[in-house]
Design a protein around this motif. Structure first.
Motif, short mmCIF file in Angstrom:
data_model
loop_
_atom_site.label_atom_id
_atom_site.label_comp_id
_atom_site.label_asym_id
_atom_site.label_seq_id
_atom_site.Cartn_x
_atom_site.Cartn_y
_atom_site.Cartn_z
N PHE A 84 43.77 -21.62 2.77
CA PHE A 84 42.80 -22.27 3.66
C PHE A 84 43.56 -23.12 4.66
O PHE A 84 44.34 -23.98 4.27
CB PHE A 84 41.84 -23.14 2.84
CG PHE A 84 40.79 -23.84 3.66
CD1 PHE A 84 39.58 -23.23 3.93
CD2 PHE A 84 41.02 -25.12 4.15
CE1 PHE A 84 38.61 -23.89 4.67
CE2 PHE A 84 40.06 -25.78 4.90
CZ PHE A 84 38.85 -25.15 5.16
N ASN A 85 43.34 -22.87 5.95
CA ASN A 85 44.05 -23.61 6.99
C ASN A 85 43.05 -24.15 8.01
O ASN A 85 42.58 -23.42 8.87
CB ASN A 85 45.08 -22.73 7.69
CG ASN A 85 45.85 -23.48 8.78
OD1 ASN A 85 45.81 -24.71 8.83
ND2 ASN A 85 46.52 -22.76 9.64
N ALA A 86 42.70 -25.43 7.88
CA ALA A 86 41.72 -26.03 8.78
C ALA A 86 42.21 -26.09 10.21
O ALA A 86 41.41 -26.25 11.14
CB ALA A 86 41.36 -27.43 8.30
N GLY A 87 43.52 -25.93 10.42
CA GLY A 87 44.05 -25.88 11.78
C GLY A 87 43.56 -24.68 12.55
O GLY A 87 43.67 -24.63 13.79
N ASP A 88 42.99 -23.70 11.84
CA ASP A 88 42.48 -22.49 12.50
C ASP A 88 41.03 -22.64 12.97
O ASP A 88 40.45 -21.69 13.49
CB ASP A 88 42.59 -21.28 11.56
CG ASP A 88 44.03 -20.80 11.42
OD1 ASP A 88 44.84 -21.08 12.31
OD2 ASP A 88 44.34 -20.15 10.40
N PHE A 89 40.45 -23.81 12.79
CA PHE A 89 39.09 -24.05 13.31
C PHE A 89 39.16 -24.47 14.78
O PHE A 89 38.49 -25.41 15.20
CB PHE A 89 38.40 -25.15 12.49
CG PHE A 89 37.80 -24.68 11.19
CD1 PHE A 89 36.57 -24.04 11.17
CD2 PHE A 89 38.46 -24.89 10.00
CE1 PHE A 89 36.01 -23.62 9.97
CE2 PHE A 89 37.92 -24.48 8.79
CZ PHE A 89 36.69 -23.83 8.78
N TYR A 90 39.95 -23.77 15.57
CA TYR A 90 40.16 -24.19 16.96
C TYR A 90 39.18 -23.56 17.94
O TYR A 90 39.11 -23.95 19.10
CB TYR A 90 41.60 -23.86 17.41
CG TYR A 90 42.06 -22.46 17.13
CD1 TYR A 90 41.58 -21.39 17.86
CD2 TYR A 90 42.97 -22.21 16.11
CE1 TYR A 90 42.00 -20.09 17.59
CE2 TYR A 90 43.40 -20.92 15.83
CZ TYR A 90 42.91 -19.88 16.58
OH TYR A 90 43.33 -18.59 16.31
N ARG A 91 38.40 -22.58 17.51
CA ARG A 91 37.41 -21.96 18.37
C ARG A 91 36.12 -22.78 18.32
O ARG A 91 35.78 -23.33 17.27
CB ARG A 91 37.15 -20.52 17.91
CG ARG A 91 36.65 -19.59 19.00
CD ARG A 91 36.65 -18.17 18.49
NE ARG A 91 35.70 -17.99 17.39
CZ ARG A 91 35.79 -17.02 16.50
NH1 ARG A 91 36.79 -16.16 16.54
NH2 ARG A 91 34.88 -16.90 15.55
N ALA A 92 35.39 -22.82 19.42
CA ALA A 92 34.22 -23.71 19.50
C ALA A 92 33.21 -23.47 18.39
O ALA A 92 32.72 -24.42 17.77
CB ALA A 92 33.55 -23.55 20.87
N ASP A 93 32.90 -22.20 18.10
CA ASP A 93 31.90 -21.94 17.07
C ASP A 93 32.40 -22.34 15.69
O ASP A 93 31.62 -22.80 14.84
CB ASP A 93 31.46 -20.46 17.08
CG ASP A 93 32.62 -19.51 16.84
OD1 ASP A 93 33.78 -19.84 17.20
OD2 ASP A 93 32.38 -18.41 16.30
N LEU A 94 33.71 -22.19 15.45
CA LEU A 94 34.28 -22.57 14.16
C LEU A 94 34.36 -24.09 14.02
O LEU A 94 34.11 -24.64 12.95
CB LEU A 94 35.66 -21.94 13.98
CG LEU A 94 35.69 -20.41 13.94
CD1 LEU A 94 37.12 -19.90 13.85
CD2 LEU A 94 34.87 -19.88 12.77
N LEU A 95 34.72 -24.77 15.11
CA LEU A 95 34.75 -26.23 15.08
C LEU A 95 33.35 -26.77 14.81
O LEU A 95 33.16 -27.72 14.05
CB LEU A 95 35.29 -26.79 16.39
CG LEU A 95 35.37 -28.32 16.49
CD1 LEU A 95 36.30 -28.88 15.43
CD2 LEU A 95 35.82 -28.75 17.88
N ARG A 96 32.35 -26.12 15.40
CA ARG A 96 30.97 -26.52 15.16
C ARG A 96 30.59 -26.31 13.69
O ARG A 96 29.90 -27.13 13.09
CB ARG A 96 30.03 -25.71 16.06
CG ARG A 96 28.59 -26.20 16.05
CD ARG A 96 27.71 -25.37 16.96
NE ARG A 96 28.22 -25.36 18.32
CZ ARG A 96 28.60 -24.26 18.97
NH1 ARG A 96 28.56 -23.08 18.37
NH2 ARG A 96 29.04 -24.34 20.20
N ALA A 97 31.08 -25.21 13.12
CA ALA A 97 30.77 -24.92 11.71
C ALA A 97 31.35 -25.96 10.78
O ALA A 97 30.68 -26.44 9.85
CB ALA A 97 31.30 -23.52 11.35
N ILE A 98 32.61 -26.36 10.99
CA ILE A 98 33.23 -27.31 10.08
C ILE A 98 32.70 -28.72 10.31
O ILE A 98 32.47 -29.47 9.35
CB ILE A 98 34.77 -27.28 10.16
CG1 ILE A 98 35.37 -28.04 8.96
CG2 ILE A 98 35.29 -27.83 11.47
CD1 ILE A 98 36.87 -27.89 8.81
N SER A 99 32.43 -29.10 11.55
CA SER A 99 31.89 -30.44 11.79
C SER A 99 30.48 -30.56 11.22
O SER A 99 30.09 -31.61 10.70
CB SER A 99 31.90 -30.77 13.29
OG SER A 99 31.03 -29.92 14.01
#
Length: 237
Positions: free
Chosen positions: A41-56
């Protein structure tokens, strides 16, 4: 990936986004501990807008869910340790204000610099001042706990009060034994931080959540490998 009834909707949606976005991968991965893990699991890969929205969104809903529990974490500031924690903290504050503005729109964020700035405003902290404030640390995972201890030290040095930690994933994995013997009972890094500082450590997902959320989705081999890994490295706490 099919939705699961074993996880709350926001956890299932977060797990789905992590897998489809390549943030949570399955295979064979060597960790810093030299263990070979069947998942990564690498949270640094949440760099795309939809993925950042998912984790936030998942962080925010975990905080909101905790807020209705019998022992809620009350905080003034969300702190993101450099570097991965910086976008996580800022995006989470924004999402909290979006989901429940009455309660959260005045909450703040802060983060640290790896090296103190020696000009301009100077100092180690960017964002809201920490002195006298209740601080919730938000980060990706707890591996050995070193980075979280450093963050706690910086916050306390600035006069802040650390009231808890929220991570994306609890691997439920014991620390390496000093003897190198994997059969030795050992606590997890999260368990050690809870014990050492007397603060709650929350997570969006645990390894059990991943295993349960994948059941019935046709990835039985991956599930089996994670169950075997968990049995071998399960923490004693």
């Amino acid at each position: 990936m099919a939705a699961t009834t074993k996880l709350s909707p926001y956890k299932a949606e977060f797990l789905k986004a992590a897998i489809e976005g390549g943030v949570l991968k399955f295979g064979s991965f060597e960790l810093k501990s030299k263990r070979t893990s069947p998942y990564f699991f690498n949270a640094g890969d949440f760099y795309r807008a939809d993925l950042l929205r998912a984790i936030s969104t998942a962080y925010a809903k975990t905080i909101i869910e905790n807020g209705s529990s019998s022992s809620p974490i009350e905080f003034d500031i969300i702190f993101g340790p450099a570097y991965k924690g910086i976008p996580l903290a800022t995006a989470t504050v924004d999402k909290l204000a979006d989901l429940d503005p009455e309660k959260y729109e005045k909450k703040c964020y802060s983060f640290d610099r790896k090296e103190a700035k020696d000009h301009g405003e100077g100092g180690n902290i960017v964002g809201a001042p920490l002195k006298g404030k209740r601080v919730l640390i938000v980060d990706d995972v707890v591996t050995a706990g070193t980075a979280k201890r450093e963050a706690i030290g910086k916050i306390r040095k600035e006069g802040g009060i650390v009231v808890g930690i929220l991570v994306a994933l609890d691997r439920m994995e014991k620390l390496p034994a000093p003897s190198g013997d994997d059969s030795t009972p050992m606590p997890s890094a999260i368990g050690e931080i809870r014990k050492e500082y007397g603060i709650p450590v929350l997570s969006i997902l645990t390894l059990d959540d991943i295993i349960g959320g994948l059941k019935g989705t046709g990835v039985d081999d991956d599930i089996k490998r994670m169950e075997e890994y968990k049995a071998k490295y399960k923490a004693s706490d």
